[in-house]
Write an enzyme that holds these catalytic residues in place. Structure first.
Site, PDB file in Angstrom:
ATOM      1  N   HIS A 103       0.798  -1.231   0.000  1.00 20.42           N
ATOM      2  CA  HIS A 103       0.000   0.000   0.000  1.00 20.42           C
ATOM      3  C   HIS A 103       0.831   1.282   0.000  1.00 20.42           C
ATOM      4  CE1 HIS A 103       0.808  -0.013   4.354  1.00 20.42           C
ATOM      5  NE2 HIS A 103       0.430   1.251   4.366  1.00 20.42           N
ATOM      6  N   LYS A 118       5.901   5.762  -1.179  1.00 22.82           N
ATOM      7  CA  LYS A 118       6.769   6.497  -0.257  1.00 22.82           C
ATOM      8  C   LYS A 118       8.245   6.352  -0.612  1.00 22.82           C
ATOM      9  CE  LYS A 118       4.203   7.229   4.005  1.00 22.82           C
ATOM     10  NZ  LYS A 118       4.157   6.946   5.457  1.00 22.82           N
ATOM     11  N   HIS A 144       1.844  10.424  -2.208  1.00 22.73           N
ATOM     12  CA  HIS A 144       2.307   9.036  -2.234  1.00 22.73           C
ATOM     13  C   HIS A 144       1.209   8.021  -2.542  1.00 22.73           C
ATOM     14  CE1 HIS A 144       1.189   8.607   2.108  1.00 22.73           C
ATOM     15  NE2 HIS A 144       1.073   7.335   1.793  1.00 22.73           N
ATOM     16  N   HIS A 202      -6.072   4.486   1.298  1.00 20.48           N
ATOM     17  CA  HIS A 202      -5.781   4.236   2.714  1.00 20.48           C
ATOM     18  C   HIS A 202      -5.609   5.499   3.548  1.00 20.48           C
ATOM     19  CE1 HIS A 202      -1.652   4.528   1.109  1.00 20.48           C
ATOM     20  NE2 HIS A 202      -1.274   4.846   2.342  1.00 20.48           N
ATOM     21  N   HIS A 203      -5.541   6.674   2.905  1.00 26.83           N
ATOM     22  CA  HIS A 203      -5.534   7.931   3.663  1.00 26.83           C
ATOM     23  C   HIS A 203      -6.839   8.711   3.505  1.00 26.83           C
ATOM     24  CE1 HIS A 203      -1.560   8.101   5.449  1.00 26.83           C
ATOM     25  NE2 HIS A 203      -1.054   7.615   4.327  1.00 26.83           N
ATOM     26  N   ASP A 259      -2.691   1.205   9.672  1.00 29.14           N
ATOM     27  CA  ASP A 259      -1.635   2.137   9.271  1.00 29.14           C
ATOM     28  C   ASP A 259      -1.426   3.216  10.336  1.00 29.14           C
ATOM     29  OD1 ASP A 259       0.166   3.188   7.115  1.00 29.14           O
ATOM     30  OD2 ASP A 259      -1.217   4.878   7.182  1.00 29.14           O
TER      31      ASP A 259
END
Length: 345
Positions: free
Chosen positions: A160, A164, A189, A214-215, A243
């Protein structure tokens, strides 16, 4: 430190925390170097699990969870040069790693959860992704997700954050608050991860979605697309929780690591706002919360037994201290500082 079943403890290991019996009597103190006689004494007293120091890990070279997690990080690192060159990489090995992690967690998840807690720093992207993968599938197991879905989820979590790798280290490790330009770069990212994974033939679609989402947060405050509610898929919601939690319990250049239960309270404070409340509650119960009959030390120095788990406040159980019931959900200034003994298998 690392939590081990009493049957896995070996002579020469060092206690990281004192061991109490269920009456609150101390059996052995912190920093005790264990002998076979001591281990048998603990077993006879009913101890099921104890905490040993990181240094004791030298005795665990053949311990399956350690080897599997190490192999997962190694295989991901093999793909690093290909990723940085903009080339596709072999996802077959990553699929195999996801399969093995799921199989092992189905057998016994506890050592994996404690391995995530044991490490103190967060300096490696791949170690972080493996930890997030472990906690994601522990959550999935507790939800009753089938094995195939758990594998899809683990595979997605293992990849995921690949974007980064393209964020400069001086930004990722900056000890001060990021400026607007640096923050905009950080927020790219997920898009970078999505682009990298999109270029791989046969990539599972769940990996693309998790990399991108995921953010994102349920209230629309997340990034990169400000999605809300049902626009954010289940796998992405699970990985988001793992996370955040994994980041909180790691030492950062700008702050020390947080105790797991403080991290749990921060996580719970975000339920119903940006995170899925039901999933967050489930995560806390299975990763952070205090097992019934475990002995815990409160921040006021008292030691007591967990007698009830509060589903509305997973990090704040009811604790019996010398027969007096203390509902931590109703005492905001009193909280669990640490677990000192387990009475569960």
């Amino acid at each position: 430190m690392f939590s081990l079943r009493i049957d896995d403890v070996k002579s020469g290991m060092t206690l990281a925390q004192p061991v109490f019996n269920m009456n609150g009597t101390k059996l052995l103190g912190e920093d005790s170097v264990l002998t076979e006689k001591m281990i048998q004494r603990l077993r006879n007293a009913g101890a099921k699990r104890i905490w040993v120091t990181d240094d004791s890990f030298s005795f665990l070279q053949g311990f399956a969870p350690q080897l599997i997690v190490g192999e997962a990080v190694k295989e991901l690192n093999k793909a690093k040069s290909q990723i940085l060159k903009g080339k596709t990489f072999d996802i077959k090995v990553i699929n195999e790693v996801a399969h093995e992690l799921v199989e092992q967690i189905i057998i016994n998840e506890v050592p994996f959860a404690e391995m995530v807690r044991m490490k103190s720093t967060d300096t490696d992207v791949f170690e972080h992704m493996v930890d997030v993968g472990l906690l994601s599938i522990i959550t999935a197991k507790s939800l009753g997700m089938d094995k195939l879905d758990m594998r899809f989820l683990c595979f997605a979590a293992l990849l995921h954050d690949v974007g980064k790798l393209f964020i400069p280290g001086e930004i990722l490790e900056k000890p001060k608050k990021l400026n607007d330009t640096e923050m905009r770069m950080i927020k790219k990212h997920p898009l970078i991860s999505f682009d990298i994974l999109s270029g791989i033939d046969g990539i599972n679609k769940h990996a693309l979605v998790v990399a991108l989402q995921h953010h994102e947060r349920l209230d629309g405050s997340g990034y990169p697309n400000g999605l809300k509610g049902s626009q954010i898929q289940l796998y992405s919601r699970i990985v988001a929780i793992a996370d955040i939690y994994t980041a909180l319990i790691r030492e950062k250049v700008y702050r020390p690591k947080l105790p797991v239960y403080e991290a749990g309270e921060i996580l719970w404070s975000q339920a119903d706002i940006g995170l899925d409340r039901g999933l967050t509650s489930n995560f806390l119960r299975n990763v952070v919360a205090f097992p019934l009959r475990s002995m815990v030390k409160l921040n006021n120095g008292l030691v007591g037994k967990v007698v009830y788990q509060n589903s509305d406040f997973p990090t704040r159980p009811i604790v019996s201290v010398d027969g007096e019931m203390i509902d931590l959900a109703e005492t905001p200034t009193v909280f669990v500082a640490e677990v000192v003994a387990y009475e569960h298998d």
